[in-house]
Design an enzyme around this catalytic site. Sequence first.
Site, PDB file in Angstrom:
ATOM      1  N   ASP A  62       0.812  -1.208   0.000  1.00  0.00           N
ATOM      2  CA  ASP A  62       0.000   0.000   0.000  1.00  0.00           C
ATOM      3  C   ASP A  62       0.850   1.264   0.000  1.00  0.00           C
ATOM      4  O   ASP A  62       2.073   1.217   0.170  1.00  0.00           O
ATOM      5  CB  ASP A  62      -0.944   0.005   1.215  1.00  0.00           C
ATOM      6  CG  ASP A  62      -0.289  -0.532   2.492  1.00  0.00           C
ATOM      7  OD1 ASP A  62       0.927  -0.305   2.674  1.00  0.00           O
ATOM      8  OD2 ASP A  62      -0.975  -1.175   3.301  1.00  0.00           O
ATOM      9  N   ASN A 128      -8.330  -3.363  14.287  1.00  0.00           N
ATOM     10  CA  ASN A 128      -9.678  -3.728  13.852  1.00  0.00           C
ATOM     11  C   ASN A 128      -9.670  -4.923  12.894  1.00  0.00           C
ATOM     12  O   ASN A 128     -10.685  -5.244  12.290  1.00  0.00           O
ATOM     13  CB  ASN A 128     -10.372  -2.533  13.194  1.00  0.00           C
ATOM     14  CG  ASN A 128      -9.649  -2.026  11.951  1.00  0.00           C
ATOM     15  OD1 ASN A 128      -8.655  -2.610  11.512  1.00  0.00           O
ATOM     16  ND2 ASN A 128     -10.141  -0.934  11.379  1.00  0.00           N
ATOM     17  N   HIS A 130      -7.742  -5.232  10.138  1.00  0.00           N
ATOM     18  CA  HIS A 130      -7.437  -4.970   8.730  1.00  0.00           C
ATOM     19  C   HIS A 130      -6.077  -5.558   8.347  1.00  0.00           C
ATOM     20  O   HIS A 130      -5.196  -5.704   9.178  1.00  0.00           O
ATOM     21  CB  HIS A 130      -7.515  -3.474   8.396  1.00  0.00           C
ATOM     22  CG  HIS A 130      -6.380  -2.635   8.907  1.00  0.00           C
ATOM     23  ND1 HIS A 130      -6.550  -1.595   9.786  1.00  0.00           N
ATOM     24  CD2 HIS A 130      -5.049  -2.660   8.642  1.00  0.00           C
ATOM     25  CE1 HIS A 130      -5.387  -1.019  10.035  1.00  0.00           C
ATOM     26  NE2 HIS A 130      -4.457  -1.657   9.360  1.00  0.00           N
ATOM     27  N   GLU A 135     -10.061  -2.408   5.259  1.00  0.00           N
ATOM     28  CA  GLU A 135     -10.755  -2.163   6.507  1.00  0.00           C
ATOM     29  C   GLU A 135     -11.949  -3.111   6.655  1.00  0.00           C
ATOM     30  O   GLU A 135     -12.368  -3.761   5.683  1.00  0.00           O
ATOM     31  CB  GLU A 135     -11.235  -0.714   6.556  1.00  0.00           C
ATOM     32  CG  GLU A 135     -10.126   0.326   6.431  1.00  0.00           C
ATOM     33  CD  GLU A 135      -9.297   0.492   7.695  1.00  0.00           C
ATOM     34  OE1 GLU A 135      -9.462  -0.312   8.641  1.00  0.00           O
ATOM     35  OE2 GLU A 135      -8.475   1.417   7.748  1.00  0.00           O
TER      36      GLU A 135
END
Length: 234
Positions: A62, A128, A130, A135
């Site tokens: 990313d 969370n 990810h 996400e």
Amino acid sequence: MRVIKVKHAIEGGKVAFDLLKEKMAAGAKVLGLATGSTPLEFYKQIVASDLDFSDMVSVNLDEYVGLGVESDQSYAYFMKQHLFDAKPFKASYLPDGLASDLNASLDQYNQLLADNPVELQILGIGRNGHIGFNEPGSSFDGITRVVDLAPSTIEANSRFFASMEEVPKQAISMGIANIMAAKTILLMAYGEDKADAIQAMIEGPITEELPASILQNHPDAVIIVDEAAASKLA
């Protein structure tokens, strides 16, 4: 899914490095790389080694939208600082955060991944759940795209910036389908703040609300966790 418990990140980096050496000895030529604090010990092991990457290709997960390679908060800069300056690859690819035509750039990156199948993909995991910047709610069929970062991710990343306002709100990320195409996946997680995500990833249901849970379906996923990150496992 193979879970390896270590005492701390330094030991985890050594275990990850040994796995890398094993894969390279078996002929691996394409590495999928990640940024952030999690893989730092792994990269330190590589830099201190005599491994030669001049015949290898790297592709990164990313990059922030709006940051170029000269920005000291870009992932391109991170990779140069922590790995590429010391261990150059034949070719190293990251998404282009400053692309004038983002859609064309995304298509090019997906083609790049098709042309260079990843043999060992390095991952961290967000609080969370990810992976990359996929996400909660991300499609398991997703490919490289622009994503809006969750508030919790923006908050977690804010420690690297002077203020919350400076943290990018979007990123270009490989999709989950891209990640799952890797021959071997190596995910590392350290610290108590990752314990809930690790427990849900390994022991919970496979759900797009916990993106990393899809790794339960991967034929060769290795999970390295320290005692704190593993503290909620049965």
